[in-house]
Design a protein around this motif. Structure first.
Motif, short mmCIF file in Angstrom:
data_model
loop_
_atom_site.label_atom_id
_atom_site.label_comp_id
_atom_site.label_asym_id
_atom_site.label_seq_id
_atom_site.Cartn_x
_atom_site.Cartn_y
_atom_site.Cartn_z
N THR A 158 51.27 69.96 35.30
CA THR A 158 52.07 69.00 34.54
C THR A 158 51.21 68.18 33.58
O THR A 158 51.74 67.50 32.70
CB THR A 158 52.81 68.03 35.47
OG1 THR A 158 51.83 67.27 36.22
CG2 THR A 158 53.71 68.77 36.44
N ARG B 163 50.66 67.54 38.91
CA ARG B 163 50.89 68.56 39.93
C ARG B 163 50.81 69.97 39.36
O ARG B 163 50.91 70.17 38.15
CB ARG B 163 52.29 68.37 40.55
CG ARG B 163 52.60 66.98 41.10
CD ARG B 163 51.81 66.66 42.35
NE ARG B 163 52.07 67.60 43.43
CZ ARG B 163 53.10 67.52 44.27
NH1 ARG B 163 53.98 66.51 44.16
NH2 ARG B 163 53.25 68.41 45.24
N ASN C 139 58.18 73.63 41.81
CA ASN C 139 58.82 72.38 41.39
C ASN C 139 57.85 71.22 41.65
O ASN C 139 57.50 70.95 42.80
CB ASN C 139 60.10 72.18 42.20
CG ASN C 139 60.87 70.93 41.77
OD1 ASN C 139 60.35 70.06 41.09
ND2 ASN C 139 62.13 70.86 42.18
N GLU D 217 58.24 67.99 41.21
CA GLU D 217 58.88 66.72 41.59
C GLU D 217 58.41 65.56 40.72
O GLU D 217 58.32 64.42 41.18
CB GLU D 217 58.62 66.40 43.06
CG GLU D 217 59.15 67.45 44.02
CD GLU D 217 58.93 67.09 45.47
OE1 GLU D 217 59.90 66.71 46.14
OE2 GLU D 217 57.77 67.16 45.94
N ARG D 218 58.10 65.86 39.44
CA ARG D 218 57.72 64.82 38.49
C ARG D 218 57.85 65.39 37.08
O ARG D 218 58.00 66.60 36.90
CB ARG D 218 56.31 64.31 38.73
CG ARG D 218 55.20 65.35 38.64
CD ARG D 218 53.88 64.73 38.22
NE ARG D 218 53.93 64.28 36.82
CZ ARG D 218 53.15 63.33 36.30
NH1 ARG D 218 52.26 62.72 37.05
NH2 ARG D 218 53.24 63.01 35.03
N GLU D 219 57.75 64.52 36.09
CA GLU D 219 57.85 64.94 34.70
C GLU D 219 56.61 65.74 34.28
O GLU D 219 55.53 65.60 34.87
CB GLU D 219 58.00 63.72 33.79
CG GLU D 219 59.30 62.93 34.00
CD GLU D 219 60.52 63.72 33.57
OE1 GLU D 219 60.40 64.52 32.61
OE2 GLU D 219 61.59 63.55 34.19
N GLN E 32 63.51 73.35 38.37
CA GLN E 32 64.33 72.59 39.31
C GLN E 32 64.69 73.37 40.57
O GLN E 32 64.78 72.80 41.66
CB GLN E 32 65.61 72.10 38.62
CG GLN E 32 65.40 70.95 37.65
CD GLN E 32 64.73 69.74 38.32
OE1 GLN E 32 65.23 69.20 39.30
NE2 GLN E 32 63.59 69.33 37.79
N LEU F 192 58.84 74.05 46.48
CA LEU F 192 57.80 73.03 46.47
C LEU F 192 56.47 73.68 46.87
O LEU F 192 56.45 74.75 47.50
CB LEU F 192 58.13 71.91 47.44
CG LEU F 192 59.50 71.22 47.25
CD1 LEU F 192 59.68 70.13 48.31
CD2 LEU F 192 59.64 70.65 45.86
#
Length: 226
Positions: free
Chosen positions: A11, A20, A44, A46-48, A65, A69
């Protein structure tokens, strides 16, 4: 030797700032030959995703989405790389992210699961000082087709890295082949001895008599002549 060529997409640039992993790819080669086995997964985060990072790899949060994980794929990943030599371009970046993800789950560092980690960026800098040594530049240098690489994708990059590494280390392979060939020639030469050219020398009566006297003297002294 079992080798795994690995790449990740993330990310952003800094795991210590909460970035991540969003993609992992690992391609297996055994004794310098592809096995067609690979590990590839989108994750995924779990953040932008930073805008700059998305421009590089083209992976959107919307696409991720419904992806698993990291916790759901971590053990499968470790099982795949277990005991292998990991080969990564700019290894500190990928290893840093993977160790961050593993530490969040209370798992051992990546170094504990593999036999060795090789950084091909470091290798390239030592071999080509002062030159561009990113993956695209190395593909051009070694004549490897990277035309499909319009964006950074972990699986394609891992496959290209395997080709680059084989090209970078081809001299080592040739040396091993030469040594193997030389050993084969020596072995063959040993088998091709012309025994007809050897002379057979037979002891005469005087030499035989002297030899028997020596054996008798040994026997009388209690020493064994064999």
């Amino acid at each position: 030797m079992r080798q795994i060529f690995l790449d990740t997409e993330t990310t952003g640039l800094y795991p210590d700032q909460g970035h991540r992993i969003i993609e992992i790819a690992a391609v297996e080669i055994f004794n310098r030959r592809p096995t067609q086995r690979h590990f590839h997964v989108y994750i995924n985060p779990e953040r932008e995703i930073d805008a700059g990072a998305q421009e590089v790899h083209g992976i959107s949060l919307e696409f991720l989405q419904d992806k698993p994980l990291f916790s759901q794929v971590a053990q499968e990943f470790i099982d795949f790389v277990q005991g292998a030599e990991l080969i990564i371009h700019n290894a500190p970046f990928d290893v840093g992210f993977l160790n961050m993800e593993l530490s969040r789950l209370g798992m051992e560092r990546l170094e504990q699961s593999v036999s060795n980690i090789v950084d091909t960026l470091k290798m390239a800098k030592e071999a080509r000082p002062g030159q561009r040594n990113n993956l695209d530049a190395l593909c051009r240098h070694f004549g490897i087709d990277n035309s499909k690489r319009t964006l950074h994708g972990a699986l394609l990059d891992a496959e290209l890295l395997a080709e680059v590494y084989i090209a970078m280390t081809r001299g080592q392979e040739s040396l091993l082949m030469e040594l193997s060939g030389a050993e084969s020639q020596v072995s063959q030469a040993a088998l091709n001895v012309d025994y007809s050219a050897l002379k057979l020398l037979v002891a005469d009566h005087e030499e035989l008599a002297t030899h028997h006297q020596y054996i008798d003297s040994l026997a009388k002294s209690g020493a064994k002549p064999w």
